[in-house]
Write an enzyme that holds these catalytic residues in place. Structure first.
Site, PDB file in Angstrom:
ATOM      1  CG  ASP A   1      93.589  86.822  32.451  1.00 40.42           C
ATOM      2  OD1 ASP A   1      93.732  87.099  31.108  1.00 40.42           O
ATOM      3  OD2 ASP A   1      93.457  85.787  32.989  1.00 40.42           O
TER       4      ASP A   1
ATOM      5  CB  SER B   1      90.090  86.194  30.664  1.00 35.58           C
ATOM      6  OG  SER B   1      90.859  86.012  29.655  1.00 35.58           O
ATOM      7  CG  HIS B   2      88.482  87.256  26.549  1.00 33.03           C
ATOM      8  ND1 HIS B   2      88.761  86.177  27.685  1.00 33.03           N
ATOM      9  CD2 HIS B   2      87.252  87.042  25.975  1.00 33.03           C
ATOM     10  CE1 HIS B   2      87.784  85.277  27.276  1.00 33.03           C
ATOM     11  NE2 HIS B   2      86.952  85.605  26.280  1.00 33.03           N
TER      12      HIS B   2
ATOM     13  CE  LYS C   1      94.160  81.492  28.086  1.00 24.34           C
ATOM     14  NZ  LYS C   1      93.070  80.722  28.063  1.00 24.34           N
TER      15      LYS C   1
ATOM     16  CG  ASP D   1      94.127  88.134  28.329  1.00 24.69           C
ATOM     17  OD1 ASP D   1      94.985  87.943  28.416  1.00 24.69           O
ATOM     18  OD2 ASP D   1      93.030  87.372  28.538  1.00 24.69           O
TER      19      ASP D   1
ATOM     20  CG  ASP E   1      94.996  84.066  30.202  1.00 26.11           C
ATOM     21  OD1 ASP E   1      94.675  85.153  29.494  1.00 26.11           O
ATOM     22  OD2 ASP E   1      94.380  83.230  30.875  1.00 26.11           O
ATOM     23  NE  ARG E   2      91.616  84.684  25.854  1.00 24.69           N
ATOM     24  CZ  ARG E   2      90.489  84.289  24.979  1.00 24.69           C
ATOM     25  NH1 ARG E   2      90.362  84.994  24.017  1.00 24.69           N
ATOM     26  NH2 ARG E   2      89.623  83.590  25.667  1.00 24.69           N
TER      27      ARG E   2
END
Ligand code: G1P
Ligand code: ZN
Length: 543
Positions: free
Chosen positions: A279, A112-113, A376, A277, A281-282
């Site tokens: 991947d 992710s982030h 998300k 982000d 999703d954010r």
């Protein structure tokens, strides 16, 4: 040929808030990933192995990990794999593909982030057949298997060329390499009116600056915001995914999306600014000189949901993670729909979405989504905002003001204390836990504690219960302070302190968020002795 390799278990493969995350040097140890993937294979039913989706956020080690997983899957009876071109899939796109092709689940490689590159992090998680991150029952069983594993199976074969779309065969397994952007865009076209949005862009009513942060959403954003909606290429920046994210931290917040923030706070900024982000999703939403806190973003989307084609049938219910501000709750009360409070982590929304009890949910950590997938979805949230701005003829700051005028404003921010030695972070939490019951009725810096507890959740769908999900301090006036330890970090511990101050007086809703929350921040520090125990005078990051 299939080979059986003897291995020794690792004791630290416990998935956290969102899968297993480790530093690259740790994750690339001999047999580390092999053990984890074999354990996953052992846990999957035959039915699930008939078709799996595979892809990752493109960070360092993505390539090699994908090839390894292909070979382990082929040796473990997986019949078919759907893989994103070059092994890359955004997390929302992976969730969509699982659902769209009725796969048994998916293996998503994402940290992710978290930072990328050789010195950064690596992550891996399993999503189930509904496209949702696997529930705790699965991840805890998986953890047990990883502690006992003694061998893994792997097919000896050459690497597969994942640059070309189309079908190939490895051992007895079929592989289909897909254009991930095309499928994802088709899905979004069902949730939004892309033709109308395009017209609004061409009339100059809508404009967007998007920062892909050299992460996975670059190619998606170029197609969706650029080619389809007609935004200028100059306004879609950092759109080439890099395995080290260009040395940046692919976390779309005020600290890490600095260039975008500067652009949106300058003269002639576009109507909307957004970033996603590592991947995809954010989402970060900005207006001209305006930061939209993720909790407010969720509440604004709920307030105007009827304008979004996906929600034309109305909202059935909404949900937020426990630390997310209560702005959403007030909108839900107004609309007469239920609002659920879940533990941190997207996996807790899965059952509610599957059961049709909610169709919109979100987290304060820049995560928002609906029932179109089970993750998300950063770009989806941007399209929600574009739609709402276009339909209401309002800019983000006006939408926020309307929200606060109607419901009061939850001034909100999060203090992160990063890289705290684990023992000290545990001490902060333990001491706080021990005094929770004594806090009731005590006043700190003008804030009276009405109640304090350790958050537990009983899933209303399957009755599973989850405990120790953070401490909630409820203060008179609807204010809250929340404490929890991060479950995604790879470097010592991170203490997260969430501050929420509810202002109902409309004459006081235009204050500066960080100034307004300073007093409450001091109280939060004092209550938990953060400085005296950890030595941290200031949080490392404030978002
Ligand atoms: C963080 C966020 C959480 C989010 C998760 C995965 O987890 O706080 O809301 O679901 O990342 O993106 P944490 O590090 O706090 O456990
Ligand atoms: Zn992410």
């Amino acid at each position: 040929m299939m080979k059986i390799v003897k291995t020794a278990p690792f004791q630290d493969q416990k998935p956290g808030t969102s899968g297993l995350r480790k530093k690259i040097v740790h994750a690339t140890q001999e047999n580390y990933l092999e053990n984890f993937v074999q354990s996953m294979m052992d846990l999957l039913a035959e039915k699930e192995k008939s078709l799996l989706v595979l892809g990752g956020d493109g960070r360092y080690y993505n390539d090699q990990a994908i090839q390894l997983i292909i070979k382990i899957a082929a040796a473990n009876g997986v019949e078919r794999l759907l893989i994103g071109q070059r092994g890359i899939l955004s997390t929302p796109a992976a969730s969509h593909l699982i659902r769209h092709y009725s796969a048994g689940g998916g293996i998503v490689l994402s940290a992710s982030h978290n930072p990328g590159g050789k010195d950064g992090d690596f992550g891996i998680k399993f999503n189930n057949a509904s496209g949702s991150p696997a529930p705790e029952s699965f991840t805890s069983e998986l953890f047990e298997l990883t502690k006992k594993i003694s061998e893994y199976r792997i097919l000896e074969s050459d690497d597969i060329d994942l640059s070309k779309l189309g079908r190939s065969v490895v051992g007895d397994m079929q592989i289909d390499v897909l254009d991930a952007v095309a499928d994802y865009q088709d899905m979004l076209a069902k949730s939004f009116d892309m033709t109308w949005l395009k017209e609004e862009f061409s009339r100059g009513k809508l404009s967007l600056a998007f920062d892909a942060m050299h992460a996975v959403t670059g190619p998606y954003a170029k197609v969706i915001f650029g080619q389809t909606l007609g935004e200028k290429p100059d306004n879609i920046v950092n759109a080439v995914p890099l395995e080290d994210f260009g040395g940046g931290h692919p976390d779309p917040n005020l600290v890490h999306a600095k260039d975008l923030v500067a652009k949106m706070y300058s003269k002639n900024s576009p109507l909307l600014g957004a970033a996603s982000d590592g991947d995809g999703d954010r989402n970060l939403i900005l207006g001209a000189s305006t930061f939209v806190s993720p909790s407010d973003s969720l509440a604004v989307i709920a307030e105007h949901a009827h304008l979004i084609p996906q929600f034309s049938g109305g909202l059935r219910g909404v949900a937020r993670s426990m630390p997310t501000s209560t702005a959403l709750d007030r909108v839900a009360i107004d609309k007469g729909i239920p609002c659920y409070e879940t533990p941190t982590g997207w996996k807790f929304f899965g059952n509610l979405l599957d059961a049709g009890m909610i169709n919109l949910c979100g987290e304060e950590s820049f995560g928002t989504s609906g029932d179109h997938i089970r993750e998300k979805d950063g770009l989806w949230a941007v399209l929600c905002w574009l739609t709402i701005c276009g339909k209401t003829n309002k800019a983000p700051h006006e939408l926020l003001r309307d929200l606060w005028q109607k419901y009061g404003r939850s001034y909100y921010c999060r203090y992160d204390y990063e890289g705290v030695p684990q023992a000290l972070a545990d001490q902060v939490m333990k001491e706080l836990k021990d005094k929770l019951t004594d806090l009731k009725g005590v006043t700190f810096g003008g804030f009276e504690v009405l109640d304090a507890d350790s958050f537990s959740y009983v899933d209303p769908v399957d009755n599973s219960s989850t405990h120790n999900q953070g401490f909630r301090i409820f203060l008179r006036g609807g204010h809250r302070v929340i404490y929890r330890l991060s479950g995604t970090g790879t470097d010592n511990a991170t203490i997260r302190v969430y501050l929420e101050l509810l202002e109902k007086d409309t004459a006081k809703i235009d204050g500066d968020v960080f100034e307004t929350l300073k007093g409450l921040g001091n109280v939060a520090n004092e209550l938990a002795n953060v400085t005296s125990i950890t030595g941290f005078v200031e949080p490392s990051v404030v978002t």
